[in-house]
Design a protein around this motif. Sequence first.
Motif, PDB file in Angstrom:
ATOM      1  N   UNK A   1      48.595  48.431  45.990  1.00 17.87           N
ATOM      2  CA  UNK A   1      47.726  47.706  46.909  1.00 17.87           C
ATOM      3  C   UNK A   1      46.714  46.852  46.147  1.00 17.87           C
ATOM      4  N   UNK A   2      46.216  47.371  45.048  1.00 19.91           N
ATOM      5  CA  UNK A   2      45.280  46.578  44.240  1.00 19.91           C
ATOM      6  C   UNK A   2      45.981  45.317  43.723  1.00 19.91           C
ATOM      7  N   UNK A   3      47.196  45.487  43.240  1.00 22.57           N
ATOM      8  CA  UNK A   3      47.922  44.309  42.729  1.00 22.57           C
ATOM      9  C   UNK A   3      48.168  43.293  43.846  1.00 22.57           C
ATOM     10  N   UNK A   4      48.527  43.805  45.029  1.00 27.79           N
ATOM     11  CA  UNK A   4      48.796  42.901  46.159  1.00 27.79           C
ATOM     12  C   UNK A   4      47.540  42.133  46.548  1.00 27.79           C
ATOM     13  N   UNK A   5      46.412  42.846  46.626  1.00 29.50           N
ATOM     14  CA  UNK A   5      45.149  42.178  46.976  1.00 29.50           C
ATOM     15  C   UNK A   5      44.766  41.161  45.907  1.00 29.50           C
ATOM     16  N   UNK A   6      44.842  41.579  44.655  1.00 30.99           N
ATOM     17  CA  UNK A   6      44.448  40.660  43.572  1.00 30.99           C
ATOM     18  C   UNK A   6      45.348  39.427  43.546  1.00 30.99           C
ATOM     19  N   UNK A   7      46.634  39.620  43.795  1.00 29.80           N
ATOM     20  CA  UNK A   7      47.564  38.491  43.814  1.00 29.80           C
ATOM     21  C   UNK A   7      47.141  37.465  44.869  1.00 29.80           C
TER      22      UNK A   7
ATOM     23  N   UNK B   1      43.399  38.074  38.311  1.00 32.29           N
ATOM     24  CA  UNK B   1      44.572  38.621  37.617  1.00 32.29           C
ATOM     25  C   UNK B   1      44.346  38.532  36.113  1.00 32.29           C
ATOM     26  N   UNK B   2      44.022  39.644  35.515  1.00 33.72           N
ATOM     27  CA  UNK B   2      43.861  39.705  34.062  1.00 33.72           C
ATOM     28  C   UNK B   2      45.261  39.688  33.433  1.00 33.72           C
TER      29      UNK B   2
ATOM     30  N   UNK C   1      46.582  42.050  31.907  1.00 36.52           N
ATOM     31  CA  UNK C   1      47.195  43.347  32.225  1.00 36.52           C
ATOM     32  C   UNK C   1      47.756  43.358  33.651  1.00 36.52           C
ATOM     33  N   UNK C   2      47.037  42.738  34.590  1.00 35.29           N
ATOM     34  CA  UNK C   2      47.562  42.655  35.971  1.00 35.29           C
ATOM     35  C   UNK C   2      48.823  41.803  36.006  1.00 35.29           C
ATOM     36  N   UNK C   3      48.787  40.688  35.299  1.00 32.15           N
ATOM     37  CA  UNK C   3      49.973  39.814  35.300  1.00 32.15           C
ATOM     38  C   UNK C   3      51.170  40.522  34.669  1.00 32.15           C
ATOM     39  N   UNK C   4      50.912  41.293  33.624  1.00 35.87           N
ATOM     40  CA  UNK C   4      52.014  42.020  32.984  1.00 35.87           C
ATOM     41  C   UNK C   4      52.592  43.053  33.958  1.00 35.87           C
ATOM     42  N   UNK C   5      51.717  43.716  34.722  1.00 36.71           N
ATOM     43  CA  UNK C   5      52.200  44.702  35.696  1.00 36.71           C
ATOM     44  C   UNK C   5      53.030  44.024  36.788  1.00 36.71           C
ATOM     45  N   UNK C   6      52.595  42.855  37.226  1.00 37.73           N
ATOM     46  CA  UNK C   6      53.362  42.122  38.243  1.00 37.73           C
ATOM     47  C   UNK C   6      54.734  41.722  37.690  1.00 37.73           C
ATOM     48  N   UNK C   7      54.765  41.348  36.440  1.00 38.69           N
ATOM     49  CA  UNK C   7      56.063  40.986  35.840  1.00 38.69           C
ATOM     50  C   UNK C   7      56.963  42.210  35.723  1.00 38.69           C
TER      51      UNK C   7
END
Length: 387
Positions: free
Chosen positions: A231-237, A270-271, A273-279
């Motif tokens: 959910x954090x990734x979705x919100x940040x995206x 999106x730091x 680290x966030x971008x890497x997690x999304x990938x």
Amino acid sequence: MTPQTPVRSEATQRPFGNGRSVSLFTLGTMRALAGPEQMAVVLRAALAAGINHLETAPAYGPAETFLGQGLASLAAEGLGPHGGWRITSKLLPLGDLEAGRRQLTAILSRLGIPRLDSLAIHGLNRPEHLEWASHGAGAELLAWALGEGLVGQVGFSSHGGNDLIEAALATGRFSFCSLHLHLFDQTRLPLARSALAAGIGVLAISPADKGGRLYDPPPELLADCDPFHPLELAYRFLLDQGISTLSLGAEQPQDLAWAAALAGPAATWLSPAHRAALERLAAAGRERLGPERCGQCRACLPCPSSVPIPELLRLRNLAVGHGMGVFAGERYNLIGRAGHWWEQSNAEACRHCGDCLPRCPHQLPIPELLADTHRRLAAAPRRRLWG
Ligand code: SF4
Ligand code: SF4
């Protein structure tokens, strides 16, 4: 995994069409319906989370009445956001001018306010709804409401196709829109970007729930997003995309934890680290789906049997690629049961004519994948989801 960031008192706000700026998150009021006390508890939590924008509708049962009572009780204690609450309500696209006037007057009465910041057409899902809002009784109603100063701006929410949304935005009549914009459903993002560039406010409809039940993620999704919560990734995206505000239908204060954690200003949403997690998340989905992944390009349409191929295969992508079978099953079993709010035909409507096959750039065996989608999802539980 729960958010650790402390609640901030000052939230970042974003422009929202022609209206006053709004908080990054919007409190949806369709879930706190046990009574005015529950609504007041959720309102207090929203205030603590930096939220200043509230969304409601007559279609949400007693929500407006409870919200009006909750607002009055907070006001009696001198509680409210800096500059006051921004309130949006919505009217279904039907009826004549007089009926619309009565409805809007009743909305204001239930909420206990003289004026709405924003009034949306609730579910501009079909061409006749756009006709109603741009040339019919709806157009008269919106002009009257603006002229009388009863609303600050008008907009729409839509679950319709991209062509219809694009046409609605192109009328120039609307200052904001509420759309399905999700990490796991990005088909409307280009429309959202165009709208934002034109100064139109954009609200993302319930990224937590409609975006994939991300408040209750399956193990595969949790592992794929680690060390972040899905959910954090979705919100940040979505915040990184510049979406004006993200709606969140809270039932209890805990539902607002991520909104509180993400309320403050951020140098970047999106730091690395966030971008890497999304990938990693996208790669995991691609690996599980292999050559059966639908790329959502829509080149297979139109189907002579009106099968919504991309939408159905998107659900299969989620179930197979990300372990999101419960969410996909809920959505699949709503097909044909939610009127113009959702698709009308499921995979059983495929007549195996083969028309779509040469149009798919990935050479997907579409009829077989549709049959597989039905086998996987047809028996799952269902529920009614409001837009
Ligand atoms: S094979 Fe099925 S999905 Fe494809 S065009 Fe024919 S009816 Fe539609
Ligand atoms: S053409 Fe193929 S990849 Fe594109 S949406 Fe249709 S089925 Fe999916």
